[in-house]
Write an enzyme that holds these catalytic residues in place. Structure first.
Site, mmCIF file in Angstrom:
data_model
loop_
_atom_site.group_PDB
_atom_site.id
_atom_site.type_symbol
_atom_site.label_atom_id
_atom_site.label_comp_id
_atom_site.label_asym_id
_atom_site.label_seq_id
_atom_site.Cartn_x
_atom_site.Cartn_y
_atom_site.Cartn_z
ATOM 1 N N GLY A 112 0.861 -1.198 0.000
ATOM 2 C CA GLY A 112 0.000 0.000 0.000
ATOM 3 C C GLY A 112 0.887 1.234 0.000
ATOM 4 N N GLY A 125 -0.040 4.966 -1.226
ATOM 5 C CA GLY A 125 -1.209 5.628 -0.632
ATOM 6 C C GLY A 125 -0.841 6.802 0.262
ATOM 7 N N GLY A 126 -1.872 7.340 0.903
ATOM 8 C CA GLY A 126 -1.692 8.509 1.763
ATOM 9 C C GLY A 126 -0.745 8.242 2.915
ATOM 10 C CG MET A 182 -1.085 5.616 10.113
ATOM 11 S SD MET A 182 -1.194 4.888 11.777
ATOM 12 C CE MET A 182 0.197 3.796 11.800
ATOM 13 C CG HIS A 242 -6.612 1.730 16.051
ATOM 14 N ND1 HIS A 242 -6.123 2.899 16.590
ATOM 15 C CD2 HIS A 242 -6.859 2.003 14.750
ATOM 16 C CE1 HIS A 242 -6.067 3.833 15.653
ATOM 17 N NE2 HIS A 242 -6.511 3.317 14.518
ATOM 18 C CG ASN A 299 -8.410 1.422 10.827
ATOM 19 O OD1 ASN A 299 -8.243 0.832 11.877
ATOM 20 N ND2 ASN A 299 -8.059 2.692 10.630
ATOM 21 C CG ASP A 338 -4.811 4.522 19.195
ATOM 22 O OD1 ASP A 338 -5.471 5.357 18.559
ATOM 23 O OD2 ASP A 338 -4.863 3.302 18.977
HETATM 24 N N1 LIG Z 1 -3.809 1.752 12.448
HETATM 25 C C1 LIG Z 1 -3.979 3.067 12.439
HETATM 26 O O1 LIG Z 1 -3.741 3.723 13.448
HETATM 27 C C2 LIG Z 1 -4.436 3.765 11.219
HETATM 28 C C3 LIG Z 1 -4.922 3.062 10.144
HETATM 29 N N2 LIG Z 1 -5.317 3.691 8.997
HETATM 30 C C4 LIG Z 1 -5.832 2.858 7.893
HETATM 31 O O2 LIG Z 1 -4.806 2.680 6.912
HETATM 32 C C5 LIG Z 1 -5.411 2.355 5.655
HETATM 33 C C6 LIG Z 1 -4.791 3.163 4.533
HETATM 34 O O3 LIG Z 1 -5.073 4.538 4.680
HETATM 35 P P1 LIG Z 1 -4.562 5.603 3.596
HETATM 36 O O4 LIG Z 1 -3.140 5.367 3.266
HETATM 37 O O5 LIG Z 1 -4.985 6.932 4.073
HETATM 38 O O6 LIG Z 1 -5.456 5.183 2.322
HETATM 39 P P2 LIG Z 1 -5.151 5.477 0.778
HETATM 40 O O7 LIG Z 1 -6.395 5.161 0.032
HETATM 41 O O8 LIG Z 1 -4.554 6.820 0.617
HETATM 42 O O9 LIG Z 1 -4.029 4.412 0.414
HETATM 43 C C7 LIG Z 1 -4.267 3.046 0.415
HETATM 44 C C8 LIG Z 1 -3.395 2.408 -0.630
HETATM 45 O O10 LIG Z 1 -3.654 1.017 -0.612
HETATM 46 C C9 LIG Z 1 -3.564 0.566 -1.947
HETATM 47 N N3 LIG Z 1 -4.171 -0.735 -2.100
HETATM 48 C C10 LIG Z 1 -5.478 -1.075 -2.225
HETATM 49 N N4 LIG Z 1 -5.606 -2.399 -2.378
HETATM 50 C C11 LIG Z 1 -4.366 -2.907 -2.329
HETATM 51 C C12 LIG Z 1 -3.838 -4.228 -2.442
HETATM 52 N N5 LIG Z 1 -4.622 -5.276 -2.636
HETATM 53 N N6 LIG Z 1 -2.512 -4.384 -2.356
HETATM 54 C C13 LIG Z 1 -1.690 -3.320 -2.146
HETATM 55 N N7 LIG Z 1 -2.125 -2.057 -2.064
HETATM 56 C C14 LIG Z 1 -3.452 -1.861 -2.143
HETATM 57 C C15 LIG Z 1 -4.226 1.667 -2.761
HETATM 58 O O11 LIG Z 1 -3.860 1.586 -4.130
HETATM 59 C C16 LIG Z 1 -3.689 2.905 -2.066
HETATM 60 O O12 LIG Z 1 -2.493 3.372 -2.668
HETATM 61 C C17 LIG Z 1 -6.901 2.606 5.858
HETATM 62 O O13 LIG Z 1 -7.556 1.378 6.071
HETATM 63 C C18 LIG Z 1 -6.973 3.452 7.116
HETATM 64 O O14 LIG Z 1 -8.192 3.345 7.781
HETATM 65 C C19 LIG Z 1 -5.231 5.051 8.874
HETATM 66 C C20 LIG Z 1 -4.738 5.814 9.909
HETATM 67 C C21 LIG Z 1 -4.360 5.246 11.185
HETATM 68 O O1 LIG Z 2 -9.667 7.210 12.109
HETATM 69 C C1 LIG Z 2 -9.373 6.557 11.096
HETATM 70 O O2 LIG Z 2 -10.177 6.106 10.292
HETATM 71 C C2 LIG Z 2 -7.932 6.280 10.858
HETATM 72 C C3 LIG Z 2 -7.334 5.814 12.126
HETATM 73 O O3 LIG Z 2 -7.417 4.661 12.479
HETATM 74 C C4 LIG Z 2 -6.776 6.819 13.025
HETATM 75 O O4 LIG Z 2 -6.522 7.970 12.613
HETATM 76 O O5 LIG Z 2 -6.599 6.492 14.204
#
Ligand SMILES: NC(=O)C1=CN([C@@H]2O[C@H](COP(=O)(O)OP(=O)(O)OC[C@H]3O[C@@H](n4cnc5c(N)ncnc54)[C@H](O)[C@@H]3O)[C@@H](O)[C@H]2O)C=CC1
Ligand SMILES: O=C([O-])CC(=O)C(=O)O
Length: 349
Positions: free
Chosen positions: A42, A45-46, A263, A211, A153, A184
């Site tokens: 991934g 992504g962001g 993150m 989480h 998530n 967190d």
């Molecule tokens: N654990 C935590 O504390 C946090 C978790 N997250 C989670 O992280 C995840 C990603 O968030 P963002 O980067 O903002 O999303 P995003 O949409 O910007 O990036 C996600 C990336 O995953 C890629 N992707 C989709 N399917 C894929 C696959 N099968 N194989 C490889 N790559 C694939 C997409 O092409 C994209 O580049 C979300 O589920 C979000 O909720 C976000 C913030 C905190």
């Molecule tokens: O809130 C969300 O969806 C992403 C996340 O897990 C975080 O920022 O803690």
């Protein structure tokens, strides 16, 4: 990064780089920092992009493998020009996933969709569960011994999904599967230090549970340094702000995703801790969502000591305030149902 995280290593590297002997440079890396491959799934992504940048900056990484279903050639070319140790390679699409993973010591997974305003993390389950399952099947095949850092998530469900996939493949090692809850802790430290007017660099706050929403339980009664500047109302407000930290960012981004930069920082911090543990650095302790017997729930976040084989020791909860005890009881039903949902999904078909 933790302020002192790379400072000492960088100063050694710099001293060595000023020497004309490339032999000295090689021996430094082999003795102090063994070869370590980190894969980010991934990576375009962001979160993936700034996380790739931060991992390229980490001198413990010798090989950085950037995988996504789109966009990785550009990200990899860009990051690869940075003059740090890690050799960067980009991989795209299913047929390159095996090569991306092979030989990985640590696999970090921020693949999947983020929330929009009004959504819960559980609303991401339908899309992200399948993405995580597919990636974990590949991990079991190509790098079954890797430490896995799950960011996607809902973490409360994606970690149990990963464990079931690995069990089915016969590769499950509960010591090497981590749900990343570092953000967190990062938030709890920032909010606590801000409210108590403390230097945030010296602050620590354990965060336990899971989480998502009320499953995130910051233990401000164990925060260090302790303070008597905070009232019970302040603690309630700090707890709520930590639990809603993700939503605060989702709403501020107004439809353009969730936390990415903070993150990436938190993910880089946790991956660095895992690498240090693998390298035998003593006393590396971080909170993480892992298979656990700390409560009756099969997975739970608490302080974990990281070692050469992943989890070395899971710390207990320590003494809790009445408010925290209440929070602990309140979170169990939601956390159990998210865990059960992940397990059931992974075992369908
Ligand atoms: N654990 C935590 O504390 C946090 C978790 N997250 C989670 O992280 C995840 C990603 O968030 P963002 O980067 O903002 O999303 P995003 O949409 O910007 O990036 C996600 C990336 O995953 C890629 N992707 C989709 N399917 C894929 C696959 N099968 N194989 C490889 N790559 C694939 C997409 O092409 C994209 O580049 C979300 O589920 C979000 O909720 C976000 C913030 C905190
Ligand atoms: O809130 C969300 O969806 C992403 C996340 O897990 C975080 O920022 O803690």
């Amino acid at each position: 990064m933790r302020p002192s995280m790379f400072r000492s290593v960088f100063s050694v590297v710099r001293r060595q780089e000023s020497s004309s002997s490339s032999v000295i440079r090689r021996s430094f890396f082999s003795e102090a920092n063994p070869e370590r491959k980190v894969a980010i799934l991934g990576a375009a992504g962001g979160i993936g992009q700034p996380l790739s940048l931060l991992m390229k900056h980490n001198p413990l990484v010798s090989s950085l493998s950037l995988y996504d279903i789109a966009g990785t050639p550009g990200v990899a070319a860009d990051v690869s020009h940075i003059n740090t140790r890690a050799i960067v390679k980009g991989f795209m699409s299913d047929d390159q996933l095996g090569e991306a993973l092979e030989g990985s010591d640590v696999v970090v997974i921020p693949a999947g969709v983020p929330r929009k305003p009004g959504m819960t993390r559980d609303d991401l389950f339908n899309i992200n569960a399948g993405i995580v399952k597919g990636l974990c099947i590949a991990i079991a095949k190509y790098c079954p011994n890797a430490v896995v850092n799950m960011i996607s998530n809902p973490v409360n469900s994606t970690v149990p999904i990963a464990s079931e996939v690995f069990k089915k493949a016969g590769t499950y090692n509960e010591k090497k599967l981590f749900g990343v809850t570092t953000l967190d802790v990062v938030r709890a430290k920032t909010f606590y230090a801000g409210k108590a007017n403390l230097d945030v660099s010296g602050v620590n706050v354990p965060v336990v549970g899971g989480h998502a929403g009320v499953t995130i339980l910051p233990l401000f009664s164990q925060a260090t340094p302790s303070t008597n500047a905070l009232s019970n109302e302040d603690i309630v407000a700090l707890t709520k702000r930590t639990q809603d930290g993700g939503t605060e960012v989702v709403e501020a981004k107004a439809g353009k995703g969730s936390a990415t930069l903070s993150m990436a920082y938190a993910g880089a911090l946790f991956a660095d801790a895992c690498l240090k543990g693998l390298n035998g650095v003593p006393d590396i302790v971080e909170c993480s969502f892992v298979q656990s017997t700390v409560t009756e729930l099969p997975f739970f976040a608490s302080k974990v000591k990281l070692g050469k084989d992943g989890v070395e020791e899971i710390h207990g909860l320590g003494s809790l305030s009445d408010y925290e005890k209440e929070g602990l009881e309140k979170l169990k039903a939601e956390l159990k149902s998210s865990i059960d949902k992940g397990v059931a999904f992974a075992n369908q078909s």
